[in-house]
Design an enzyme around this catalytic site. Structure first.
Site, mmCIF file in Angstrom:
data_model
loop_
_atom_site.group_PDB
_atom_site.id
_atom_site.type_symbol
_atom_site.label_atom_id
_atom_site.label_comp_id
_atom_site.label_asym_id
_atom_site.label_seq_id
_atom_site.Cartn_x
_atom_site.Cartn_y
_atom_site.Cartn_z
ATOM 1 N N ARG A 1 5.565 -23.270 12.295
ATOM 2 C CA ARG A 1 6.942 -22.889 11.989
ATOM 3 C C ARG A 1 7.016 -21.843 10.892
ATOM 4 O O ARG A 1 7.346 -20.713 11.118
ATOM 5 C CB ARG A 1 7.762 -24.124 11.596
ATOM 6 N N HIS B 1 9.499 -28.918 19.874
ATOM 7 C CA HIS B 1 8.308 -29.379 20.605
ATOM 8 C C HIS B 1 8.374 -28.905 22.059
ATOM 9 O O HIS B 1 7.382 -28.433 22.611
ATOM 10 C CB HIS B 1 8.237 -30.914 20.626
ATOM 11 N N LYS C 1 1.380 -45.408 9.591
ATOM 12 C CA LYS C 1 2.794 -45.011 9.486
ATOM 13 C C LYS C 1 3.661 -45.947 10.292
ATOM 14 O O LYS C 1 3.240 -46.443 11.344
ATOM 15 C CB LYS C 1 2.960 -43.599 10.057
ATOM 16 N N SER D 1 11.076 -33.342 13.204
ATOM 17 C CA SER D 1 11.569 -34.681 13.559
ATOM 18 C C SER D 1 12.131 -35.369 12.322
ATOM 19 O O SER D 1 13.145 -36.068 12.401
ATOM 20 C CB SER D 1 10.440 -35.531 14.155
HETATM 21 O O1 PNS Z 1 3.312 -34.227 14.575
HETATM 22 P P1 PNS Z 1 2.330 -34.361 13.455
HETATM 23 O O2 PNS Z 1 2.598 -35.616 12.659
HETATM 24 O O3 PNS Z 1 2.299 -33.135 12.580
HETATM 25 O O4 PNS Z 1 0.867 -34.504 14.128
HETATM 26 C C1 PNS Z 1 -0.300 -34.684 13.352
HETATM 27 C C2 PNS Z 1 -1.501 -35.046 14.240
HETATM 28 C C3 PNS Z 1 -1.197 -36.270 15.076
HETATM 29 C C4 PNS Z 1 -1.820 -33.897 15.162
HETATM 30 C C5 PNS Z 1 -2.723 -35.303 13.301
HETATM 31 O O5 PNS Z 1 -2.360 -36.202 12.306
HETATM 32 C C6 PNS Z 1 -3.934 -35.851 14.057
HETATM 33 O O6 PNS Z 1 -4.522 -35.186 14.865
HETATM 34 N N1 PNS Z 1 -4.308 -37.104 13.771
HETATM 35 C C7 PNS Z 1 -5.398 -37.778 14.456
HETATM 36 C C8 PNS Z 1 -6.447 -38.274 13.454
HETATM 37 C C9 PNS Z 1 -7.470 -37.189 13.162
HETATM 38 O O7 PNS Z 1 -8.162 -36.722 14.049
HETATM 39 N N2 PNS Z 1 -7.571 -36.784 11.875
HETATM 40 C C10 PNS Z 1 -8.540 -35.792 11.425
HETATM 41 C C11 PNS Z 1 -8.161 -34.353 11.682
HETATM 42 S S1 PNS Z 1 -6.585 -33.907 11.125
#
Ligand code: PNS
Length: 165
Positions: A91, A18, A42, A129
């Protein structure tokens, strides 16, 4: 107008992968907002305040990097922040499908928003993570993979949650 980018994620906990993306985004944009998603579905290892605090410590030397948190839709959050760009680290091929889905959904929700991807530096290409938490839970060495001060916090937290095997 200043170019602002939002780097969203769970950051449970922040890894060197990150940090690599944060540093590189900081070289390209005027301002980087690293934002921790508070996912009501979660149960993270670190609560939101702890994740924000760790991130703040990690980026303290960068004046143009801000740490924040959000809940709800990412596109709504970007609007509040008057930002139009999302950055995500990519990645391996396995990341592509879910990232493509997320970027496409975000585009559908707000056509003005662009998602850009940075290829993770090869030394962190395998890092996540979840992997860090799994290795640490079996008392494996995660030094070099997360910022130094996080190693101790990780083991403390796993112990506290009775997640050390
Ligand atoms: O680190 P991560 O868990 O891969 O991050 C995922 C994240 C937080 C970027 C994604 O889950 C997110 O943007 N969630 C917010 C809810 C949302 O907008 N969902 C619809 C589009 S994905």
């Amino acid at each position: 107008m200043a170019k602002v980018v939002v780097y969203p994620g769970s950051f449970d906990p922040v890894t060197k992968g990150h940090l690599d993306i944060i540093e590189r985004a900081n070289n390209v944009f005027d301002k980087v907002i690293v934002s921790v998603f508070n996912n009501p579905r979660k149960r993270p290892l670190f609560d939101m305040e702890e994740r924000v605090k760790m991130l703040k410590q990690v980026v303290k030397e960068y004046d143009s990097v801000e740490v924040d948190c959000f809940t709800g839709l990412l596109t709504t959050y970007l609007k509040q922040k008057e930002a139009k760009v999302i950055v995500r680290g990519l990645r391996a091929v396995s990341d592509f499908e879910s990232e493509f889905q997320m970027a496409s959904m975000n585009k559908k929700l707000d056509a003005d928003i662009e998602t850009i991807f940075m290829m993770t530096s090869t030394e962190y290409a395998y890092l996540s993570s979840s992997m860090i938490k799994e290795v640490a839970s079996f008392e494996g060495c995660v030094r070099d993979l997360v910022p130094e001060f996080i190693v101790d916090r990780l083991f403390e937290k796993l112990k506290e949650r009775d997640h050390l095997f």
